[in-house]
Scaffold this motif. Structure first.
Motif, PDB file in Angstrom:
ATOM      1  N   GLN A  73       0.851  -1.194   0.000  1.00 43.97           N
ATOM      2  CA  GLN A  73       0.000   0.000   0.000  1.00 43.97           C
ATOM      3  C   GLN A  73       0.886   1.242   0.000  1.00 43.97           C
ATOM      4  O   GLN A  73       1.811   1.342   0.819  1.00 43.97           O
ATOM      5  CB  GLN A  73      -0.908   0.019   1.233  1.00 43.97           C
ATOM      6  N   VAL A  74       0.608   2.158  -0.912  1.00 47.64           N
ATOM      7  CA  VAL A  74       1.291   3.455  -0.955  1.00 47.64           C
ATOM      8  C   VAL A  74       0.294   4.477  -0.427  1.00 47.64           C
ATOM      9  O   VAL A  74      -0.819   4.614  -0.964  1.00 47.64           O
ATOM     10  CB  VAL A  74       1.735   3.802  -2.393  1.00 47.64           C
ATOM     11  N   ILE A  75       0.681   5.178   0.638  1.00 47.48           N
ATOM     12  CA  ILE A  75      -0.253   6.077   1.328  1.00 47.48           C
ATOM     13  C   ILE A  75       0.390   7.456   1.450  1.00 47.48           C
ATOM     14  O   ILE A  75       1.491   7.572   2.000  1.00 47.48           O
ATOM     15  CB  ILE A  75      -0.605   5.498   2.709  1.00 47.48           C
ATOM     16  N   PHE A  76      -0.286   8.472   0.930  1.00 49.79           N
ATOM     17  CA  PHE A  76       0.358   9.788   0.904  1.00 49.79           C
ATOM     18  C   PHE A  76      -0.587  10.903   1.329  1.00 49.79           C
ATOM     19  O   PHE A  76      -1.811  10.751   1.329  1.00 49.79           O
ATOM     20  CB  PHE A  76       0.878  10.083  -0.525  1.00 49.79           C
ATOM     21  N   ALA A 111       6.563  -0.322  -7.657  1.00 50.43           N
ATOM     22  CA  ALA A 111       6.107  -1.500  -6.894  1.00 50.43           C
ATOM     23  C   ALA A 111       5.339  -2.455  -7.808  1.00 50.43           C
ATOM     24  O   ALA A 111       5.478  -3.682  -7.710  1.00 50.43           O
ATOM     25  CB  ALA A 111       5.242  -1.053  -5.718  1.00 50.43           C
ATOM     26  N   ARG A 112       4.548  -1.875  -8.723  1.00 50.40           N
ATOM     27  CA  ARG A 112       3.744  -2.729  -9.624  1.00 50.40           C
ATOM     28  C   ARG A 112       4.606  -3.492 -10.623  1.00 50.40           C
ATOM     29  O   ARG A 112       4.146  -4.472 -11.219  1.00 50.40           O
ATOM     30  CB  ARG A 112       2.722  -1.875 -10.389  1.00 50.40           C
ATOM     31  N   SER A 113       5.836  -3.054 -10.830  1.00 54.30           N
ATOM     32  CA  SER A 113       6.726  -3.743 -11.775  1.00 54.30           C
ATOM     33  C   SER A 113       7.249  -5.058 -11.201  1.00 54.30           C
ATOM     34  O   SER A 113       7.882  -5.834 -11.913  1.00 54.30           O
ATOM     35  CB  SER A 113       7.900  -2.827 -12.170  1.00 54.30           C
ATOM     36  N   VAL A 114       6.993  -5.303  -9.929  1.00 54.98           N
ATOM     37  CA  VAL A 114       7.460  -6.541  -9.292  1.00 54.98           C
ATOM     38  C   VAL A 114       6.408  -7.636  -9.487  1.00 54.98           C
ATOM     39  O   VAL A 114       5.234  -7.443  -9.141  1.00 54.98           O
ATOM     40  CB  VAL A 114       7.730  -6.301  -7.789  1.00 54.98           C
ATOM     41  N   GLU A 115       6.841  -8.731 -10.038  1.00 57.13           N
ATOM     42  CA  GLU A 115       5.915  -9.833 -10.325  1.00 57.13           C
ATOM     43  C   GLU A 115       5.248 -10.328  -9.039  1.00 57.13           C
ATOM     44  O   GLU A 115       5.918 -10.561  -8.032  1.00 57.13           O
ATOM     45  CB  GLU A 115       6.693 -10.973 -10.983  1.00 57.13           C
ATOM     46  N   GLY A 116       3.936 -10.457  -9.089  1.00 56.26           N
ATOM     47  CA  GLY A 116       3.207 -10.961  -7.920  1.00 56.26           C
ATOM     48  C   GLY A 116       2.782  -9.865  -6.960  1.00 56.26           C
ATOM     49  O   GLY A 116       2.132 -10.146  -5.952  1.00 56.26           O
ATOM     50  N   ALA A 117       3.137  -8.619  -7.264  1.00 54.60           N
ATOM     51  CA  ALA A 117       2.781  -7.525  -6.339  1.00 54.60           C
ATOM     52  C   ALA A 117       1.382  -6.993  -6.637  1.00 54.60           C
ATOM     53  O   ALA A 117       1.024  -6.743  -7.777  1.00 54.60           O
ATOM     54  CB  ALA A 117       3.797  -6.396  -6.448  1.00 54.60           C
ATOM     55  N   GLU A 118       0.611  -6.833  -5.580  1.00 54.76           N
ATOM     56  CA  GLU A 118      -0.711  -6.189  -5.663  1.00 54.76           C
ATOM     57  C   GLU A 118      -0.545  -4.857  -4.938  1.00 54.76           C
ATOM     58  O   GLU A 118      -0.242  -4.839  -3.737  1.00 54.76           O
ATOM     59  CB  GLU A 118      -1.735  -7.076  -4.962  1.00 54.76           C
ATOM     60  N   VAL A 119      -0.690  -3.764  -5.668  1.00 54.67           N
ATOM     61  CA  VAL A 119      -0.326  -2.457  -5.113  1.00 54.67           C
ATOM     62  C   VAL A 119      -1.528  -1.514  -5.109  1.00 54.67           C
ATOM     63  O   VAL A 119      -2.173  -1.321  -6.148  1.00 54.67           O
ATOM     64  CB  VAL A 119       0.825  -1.817  -5.929  1.00 54.67           C
ATOM     65  N   ARG A 149       9.912  -0.379  -6.222  1.00 51.42           N
ATOM     66  CA  ARG A 149      10.328  -1.723  -6.641  1.00 51.42           C
ATOM     67  C   ARG A 149      11.120  -2.424  -5.532  1.00 51.42           C
ATOM     68  O   ARG A 149      10.867  -3.579  -5.210  1.00 51.42           O
ATOM     69  CB  ARG A 149      11.170  -1.610  -7.922  1.00 51.42           C
ATOM     70  N   HIS A 150      12.053  -1.681  -4.959  1.00 48.31           N
ATOM     71  CA  HIS A 150      12.935  -2.237  -3.914  1.00 48.31           C
ATOM     72  C   HIS A 150      12.118  -2.715  -2.710  1.00 48.31           C
ATOM     73  O   HIS A 150      12.318  -3.828  -2.210  1.00 48.31           O
ATOM     74  CB  HIS A 150      13.921  -1.138  -3.515  1.00 48.31           C
ATOM     75  N   VAL A 151      11.194  -1.909  -2.264  1.00 50.86           N
ATOM     76  CA  VAL A 151      10.359  -2.278  -1.107  1.00 50.86           C
ATOM     77  C   VAL A 151       9.526  -3.518  -1.440  1.00 50.86           C
ATOM     78  O   VAL A 151       9.440  -4.458  -0.637  1.00 50.86           O
ATOM     79  CB  VAL A 151       9.438  -1.107  -0.690  1.00 50.86           C
ATOM     80  N   ALA A 152       8.927  -3.541  -2.622  1.00 52.38           N
ATOM     81  CA  ALA A 152       8.085  -4.693  -2.990  1.00 52.38           C
ATOM     82  C   ALA A 152       8.918  -5.970  -3.089  1.00 52.38           C
ATOM     83  O   ALA A 152       8.466  -7.045  -2.678  1.00 52.38           O
ATOM     84  CB  ALA A 152       7.369  -4.411  -4.310  1.00 52.38           C
ATOM     85  N   GLU A 153      10.135  -5.851  -3.608  1.00 48.92           N
ATOM     86  CA  GLU A 153      10.989  -7.046  -3.721  1.00 48.92           C
ATOM     87  C   GLU A 153      11.378  -7.576  -2.343  1.00 48.92           C
ATOM     88  O   GLU A 153      11.354  -8.790  -2.103  1.00 48.92           O
ATOM     89  CB  GLU A 153      12.253  -6.715  -4.538  1.00 48.92           C
ATOM     90  N   ILE A 154      11.714  -6.668  -1.444  1.00 44.65           N
ATOM     91  CA  ILE A 154      12.105  -7.103  -0.096  1.00 44.65           C
ATOM     92  C   ILE A 154      10.898  -7.715   0.623  1.00 44.65           C
ATOM     93  O   ILE A 154      11.000  -8.766   1.265  1.00 44.65           O
ATOM     94  CB  ILE A 154      12.705  -5.925   0.692  1.00 44.65           C
ATOM     95  N   ALA A 155       9.761  -7.075   0.502  1.00 43.31           N
ATOM     96  CA  ALA A 155       8.557  -7.609   1.162  1.00 43.31           C
ATOM     97  C   ALA A 155       8.189  -8.977   0.583  1.00 43.31           C
ATOM     98  O   ALA A 155       7.793  -9.887   1.328  1.00 43.31           O
ATOM     99  CB  ALA A 155       7.403  -6.624   0.993  1.00 43.31           C
ATOM    100  N   ARG A 156       8.333  -9.129  -0.721  1.00 40.41           N
ATOM    101  CA  ARG A 156       8.025 -10.424  -1.348  1.00 40.41           C
ATOM    102  C   ARG A 156       8.967 -11.513  -0.816  1.00 40.41           C
ATOM    103  O   ARG A 156       8.535 -12.632  -0.523  1.00 40.41           O
ATOM    104  CB  ARG A 156       8.141 -10.306  -2.865  1.00 40.41           C
ATOM    105  N   ALA A 157      10.236 -11.162  -0.682  1.00 43.62           N
ATOM    106  CA  ALA A 157      11.204 -12.144  -0.155  1.00 43.62           C
ATOM    107  C   ALA A 157      10.840 -12.531   1.277  1.00 43.62           C
ATOM    108  O   ALA A 157      10.918 -13.712   1.655  1.00 43.62           O
ATOM    109  CB  ALA A 157      12.611 -11.562  -0.220  1.00 43.62           C
ATOM    110  N   LEU A 158      10.408 -11.558   2.059  1.00 48.46           N
ATOM    111  CA  LEU A 158      10.019 -11.850   3.453  1.00 48.46           C
ATOM    112  C   LEU A 158       8.793 -12.760   3.492  1.00 48.46           C
ATOM    113  O   LEU A 158       8.740 -13.720   4.263  1.00 48.46           O
ATOM    114  CB  LEU A 158       9.701 -10.548   4.187  1.00 48.46           C
TER     115      LEU A 158
END
Ligand SMILES: Cc1cc2nc3c(=O)[nH]c(=O)nc-3n(C[C@H](O)[C@H](O)[C@H](O)COP(=O)(O)O)c2cc1C
Length: 212
Positions: free
Chosen positions: A7-10, A28-36, A195-204
Motif C-alpha cells: 500500500q502506498v499512502i500519501f 512497486a507494480r513492476s514486481v511480479e506478484g505484487a498487488e499495489v 520496486r525495492h520495497v516490494a521485492e524485499i517484502a516479497r522475499a520476506l
C-alpha cells in the motif's frame, strides 16, 4: 493470488507528493506478484483556506484517489508513506492518520511489515532527511522493518543537477513557490524505492511461507 501486498499512502497539498506516489506505485507494480494500492489520507485544512492558497485546484487533480482508513494497513505486507515536510517533520494530515493506528499498535498488527517513506520540501536544505527519519520513529514503534533507497540506485549520486533523492527515501524539491515539478531523476528514484520495497517484502513473505 498476489504474492505480496503493498500500500502506498500519501498526503499532498500541491501535488508533488502525489506525483512521487504515482512513481513509487509504478515501481512497486513492476514486481511480479505484487498487488499495489494507492491511497491518500484525509485532509484537515478547511475548504476556504485550501481555496485561498490555491491548494484546492491542485488537489482536484488527484481527488479520484481513495482515502485510506487506518485499519486497512493490517492487510498489507509493505507500507510506503509519502508526505510533504512541515518545519522538518511530516504534515499534520499524515500525523493525524498515524495517530489513529493505536488499535493496530495494541494488537501488534503491523509488526514485521516493511515500512518506507518518501518526502518533499520547498527548499534544498529544508528538512528532507529529518522528515523521513523522524517518520521512521513511528514506524519502529509499530514494529515495522524500515527500508530506504540503497546506493545501488546510482541516481542518488547525480551531481549534474539540483535533485532530491536520499538513502532514507526518495525526495523532491517543490521550490518555495511550489512551481517546480518532480524531475526525471527524482521520479526514477521513487520508482526504484517502490520496486525495492516490494521485492524485499516479497522475499520476506516467501521466506515466512517456507518456514511455515
Ligand atoms: C506550514 C508549512 C511548513 C513548511 N515547512 C517547510 C520546511 O520546513 N522546509 C521546506 O523546505 N519546505 C517547507 N514547506 C513547503 C512544503 O514542504 C512544500 O509545499 C511541499 O513539499 C510540496 O509538496 P506537495 O505539493 O505534495 O504538498 C512548508 C509548507 C507549509 C505550508
Amino acid at each position: 493470488m498476489a504474492t505480496v501486498k503493498v500500500q502506498v499512502i500519501f498526503y499532498s497539498m500541491y501535488g508533488h507528493i502525489w506525483r512521487m506516489a504515482e512513481a513509487v506505485t509504478e515501481g512497486a507494480r513492476s514486481v511480479e506478484g505484487a498487488e499495489v494500492g494507492l491511497f491518500q489520507v484525509a485532509e484537515l485544512v478547511p475548504p476556504d483556506a485550501l481555496q485561498k492558497s490555491g491548494a484546492a485546484a491542485a488537489r482536484a487533480a488527484f481527488a479520484h484517489i481513495p482515502t485510506a482508513t487506518p485499519h486497512q494497513l493490517a492487510d498489507a505486507d509493505a507500507l510506503i508513506f509519502g508526505t510533504p515536510t512541515r518545519f522538518g517533520n511530516m504534515a499534520a494530515q499524515m500525523r493525524n492518520f498515524l495517530d489513529q493506528t493505536g488499535g493496530l499498535w495494541v494488537k501488534g498488527a503491523l509488526v514485521g511489515k516493511v515500512g518506507s517513506v518518501f518526502a518533499s520540501t520547498g527548499t534544498q536544505h529544508g528538512g528532507q532527511e529529518t522528515t523521513i527519519t523522524s517518520f521512521h520513529t513511528t514506524l519502529l514503534h509499530l514494529g515495522m522493518i524500515i527500508v530506504g533507497v540503497p546506493y545501488s540506485e546510482p541516481r542518488l549520486t547525480n551531481m549534474n543537477e539540483i535533485t532530491g533523492g536520499t538513502p532514507y527515501g526518495a525526495t523532491t524539491l517543490a521550490g518555495s513557490d511550489n512551481k517546480r515539478l518532480p524531475s526525471d531523476n527524482e521520479l526514477a528514484i521513487a520508482r526504484f524505492q517502490g520496486r525495492h520495497v516490494a521485492e524485499i517484502a516479497r522475499a520476506l513473505v516467501r521466506g515466512r511461507q517456507a518456514a511455515g
